[in-house]
Enzyme design. Sequence first.
Site, PDB file in Angstrom:
ATOM      1  N   HIS A 149      46.115   5.942  -7.196  1.00  0.00           N
ATOM      2  CA  HIS A 149      45.383   5.818  -5.921  1.00  0.00           C
ATOM      3  C   HIS A 149      46.321   5.498  -4.751  1.00  0.00           C
ATOM      4  O   HIS A 149      45.931   5.639  -3.598  1.00  0.00           O
ATOM      5  CB  HIS A 149      44.325   4.714  -6.004  1.00  0.00           C
ATOM      6  CG  HIS A 149      43.191   5.017  -6.925  1.00  0.00           C
ATOM      7  ND1 HIS A 149      42.446   6.167  -6.816  1.00  0.00           N
ATOM      8  CD2 HIS A 149      42.673   4.330  -7.978  1.00  0.00           C
ATOM      9  CE1 HIS A 149      41.499   6.167  -7.764  1.00  0.00           C
ATOM     10  NE2 HIS A 149      41.632   5.072  -8.486  1.00  0.00           N
ATOM     11  N   ASP A 188      42.476  10.183 -15.703  1.00  0.00           N
ATOM     12  CA  ASP A 188      41.793   8.938 -15.328  1.00  0.00           C
ATOM     13  C   ASP A 188      40.422   9.329 -14.763  1.00  0.00           C
ATOM     14  O   ASP A 188      40.277  10.370 -14.146  1.00  0.00           O
ATOM     15  CB  ASP A 188      42.625   8.212 -14.260  1.00  0.00           C
ATOM     16  CG  ASP A 188      42.055   6.846 -13.881  1.00  0.00           C
ATOM     17  OD1 ASP A 188      42.607   5.839 -14.335  1.00  0.00           O
ATOM     18  OD2 ASP A 188      41.059   6.811 -13.123  1.00  0.00           O
ATOM     19  N   HIS A 190      38.878   8.321 -12.329  1.00  0.00           N
ATOM     20  CA  HIS A 190      38.857   8.377 -10.861  1.00  0.00           C
ATOM     21  C   HIS A 190      39.790   9.472 -10.340  1.00  0.00           C
ATOM     22  O   HIS A 190      40.773   9.807 -10.991  1.00  0.00           O
ATOM     23  CB  HIS A 190      39.308   7.029 -10.276  1.00  0.00           C
ATOM     24  CG  HIS A 190      38.484   5.863 -10.712  1.00  0.00           C
ATOM     25  ND1 HIS A 190      38.852   5.053 -11.776  1.00  0.00           N
ATOM     26  CD2 HIS A 190      37.314   5.385 -10.248  1.00  0.00           C
ATOM     27  CE1 HIS A 190      37.926   4.114 -11.934  1.00  0.00           C
ATOM     28  NE2 HIS A 190      36.983   4.291 -11.030  1.00  0.00           N
ATOM     29  N   ASP A 281      39.927   5.258 -18.622  1.00  0.00           N
ATOM     30  CA  ASP A 281      38.626   4.752 -18.167  1.00  0.00           C
ATOM     31  C   ASP A 281      37.517   5.791 -18.247  1.00  0.00           C
ATOM     32  O   ASP A 281      36.384   5.509 -17.870  1.00  0.00           O
ATOM     33  CB  ASP A 281      38.714   4.116 -16.766  1.00  0.00           C
ATOM     34  CG  ASP A 281      39.548   4.913 -15.789  1.00  0.00           C
ATOM     35  OD1 ASP A 281      39.930   6.059 -16.114  1.00  0.00           O
ATOM     36  OD2 ASP A 281      39.830   4.391 -14.687  1.00  0.00           O
TER      37      ASP A 281
HETATM   38  N1  Q9C Z   1      32.315  -0.838  -5.485  1.00  0.00           N
HETATM   39  C1  Q9C Z   1      41.972   2.816 -11.395  1.00  0.00           C
HETATM   40  O1  Q9C Z   1      41.273   3.120 -12.346  1.00  0.00           O
HETATM   41  N2  Q9C Z   1      36.425   0.138  -7.686  1.00  0.00           N
HETATM   42  N3  Q9C Z   1      41.457   2.294 -10.292  1.00  0.00           N
HETATM   43  C2  Q9C Z   1      35.881  -0.425  -6.504  1.00  0.00           C
HETATM   44  C3  Q9C Z   1      33.746  -0.855  -5.328  1.00  0.00           C
HETATM   45  C4  Q9C Z   1      37.816   0.368  -7.671  1.00  0.00           C
HETATM   46  C5  Q9C Z   1      40.037   2.083 -10.162  1.00  0.00           C
HETATM   47  C6  Q9C Z   1      34.389  -0.499  -6.641  1.00  0.00           C
HETATM   48  C7  Q9C Z   1      38.217   1.181  -8.867  1.00  0.00           C
HETATM   49  C8  Q9C Z   1      39.685   1.442  -8.882  1.00  0.00           C
HETATM   50  C9  Q9C Z   1      43.416   2.971 -11.432  1.00  0.00           C
HETATM   51 ZN    ZN Z   2      40.534   4.921 -12.897  1.00  0.00          ZN
END
Ligand code: Q9C
Ligand code: ZN
Length: 651
Positions: A149, A188, A190, A281
Amino acid sequence: MEAVETASRSTSRSLRRVGILYDERMCRHHTPDDEPHPENPNRIRAIWNKLQSAGISQRCEVLSAKEAEDKYILSVHGKSHVDLIRNISSQQYNSRRNRIASKLNSIYLNEGSSEAAYLAAGSVIEVAKRVAKGELDSAFAIVRPPGHHAEHDEAMGFCLFNNVAIATNFLLNEKELGINKILIVDWDVHHGNGTQKTFWKDPRVLFFSVHRHEFGSFYPSNDDGDYTMIGEGPGAGYNINVPWENGRCGDADYLAVWDHILIPVAKQFNPDMILISAGFDAAVGDPLGGCCVTPYGYAMLLRKLMDFARGKIVLALEGGYNLASISNSALACMEVLLDEKIVTGSTEAYPFESTWRVIQVVRQELKAFWSVLADEVPTKLISQKAPIPVKKILISSCDSEAEDVEELLQEVIRPLSTLRVDEDCRVLAESASVSWRSDLSNIDIWYATFGSNMWKPRFLFYIEGGQVDGMQKLCSGSMDKRPPKEILWKIFPHRLFFGRESTRTWGLGGVAFLHPESKNEDIVHMCLYRITLEQFNDVLHQENISSYDMSSPLFDLTSLDCVKEKGSINLEAVKKGWYHNVVYLGMERDIPILTMTCDLSDIENFKSGKVPLHAPSEDYANTLVKGLVEGGQLSEEEAVSYIKEAAAKPL
Ligand code: Q9C
Ligand code: ZN
């Protein structure tokens, strides 16, 4: 590395030279006071322990981490960002560190963060260099913080430096390594927004990401991960996004994407090396991902990539938050790299209908760049689809109900009519939900109520289930039926008001809402129930009747961090409910106080009259009065005038 070159080990060592990198120093990055967080040091410890006890690391070349040099990091990030991450752990930043982190999106920082970030980036460089040189066939870097990210000038999403992007640029810039074309596979759950941006115009790097997108509502919650984002200029066609429309995607969905997009394109691209942004994930059981890829699934995905780049593959850990899931997934991948087990088996399940739709639009979008994508996907394949699994249909309604019940029934009934029960996915979805439940059942919160839930017998229906006297509806209750551990009352500087013309439960008249913002001239009496975060999720679900299947929580630990930071958080999955906005009201004895109400756009609609303000029905008002009186807060007269005043005052 030399230290492990013992005779006994080398005899049991695989014919394939596989590197594995782990370094305890990357555990020193953690939340400032060690508050719980999904991205915590135990993630890499759990993977490492698993690989050791399974005898895997003994068959690998074990490497330790090296800090990346600034010049390599600067090929991806701006100088000010690198300076910040280098210095953030120093004493001079002690007083500012938390403030800086709170301004970033989903980031925490401590005294160990700088070193861990440099080690994570340096480790991926280290293993990639060895694989490129041929010292190793392949390797797995068990690193954290994750990277994909992180953008040019921004840490976000638990990522500080973009480890995979930095290693990719390193390989391309060290000309004597002879690596000119790199495929990055980001599995991943995301979207790898940072990596995408780094190589947006670069045709030497084919970036492929498959992720939950849900039309831009899944983290990082924008359009960057859409399938229309294909790169630009000389990089056009070298960026491929496969955006899932829904959670619950599993082996069958990922394999279909591999077979019909990634593998044909990889063949045509013919990379010199493959780097995998290997978040786990999307694994079954992950508390954030809500997908159901099994260890067998990951093994298959990796196995299929080993046919390219002469097997020169580097896996770098990204996300993945269920310790058992990530350990088992990593183990399955290592067995593939060691090439000692033939991966066999088949998935019974079919891909979702939406998966075929996504595959088709991605192929359509990219066929001008990749001739292998030009043909139509055979209809024979596309017709093999799984219905959306509907685990439980909950048509209960309490203070609230869906905007349009008809619409909801459509959503629920349509997939049912075409239901071919898919046992596999059902089982998987259930084990996913079991795992978030046990995780959140150990965490207490105060659920602060201002409406009919202030009356304890009424609230208990959300826990125990059943039908309260005179109420129209049945509540399913929570999975965990333990009563609240404690009850206390507090006054908050917020505005209570009554809105909507009628509700199914209470008939004509408005129901209670809380203005999400505080204002000092207002007060509201609130009854606080100490329940678990798991129970809070079940209450949220019942208050916002929806077809959401609860295979992942509506409000998880990350949401909790987020709401503490931002004050309130809108829950996308139940946005049609009236109480989809979770508001943080501070701490009470180290336990967060949460309530649920409408959001600010609803407030605007109440103000403009688009949705009417309306005094409550007698029944409803009586329930509130009973709550306040039996709770020992106000006399009956006081309670009646408290409600009257809240109903009469303009917003
Ligand atoms: N409602 C990785 O898996 N979530 N990052 C925020 C706000 C952040 C995930 C949720 C998720 C980041 C590397
Ligand atoms: Zn992730």
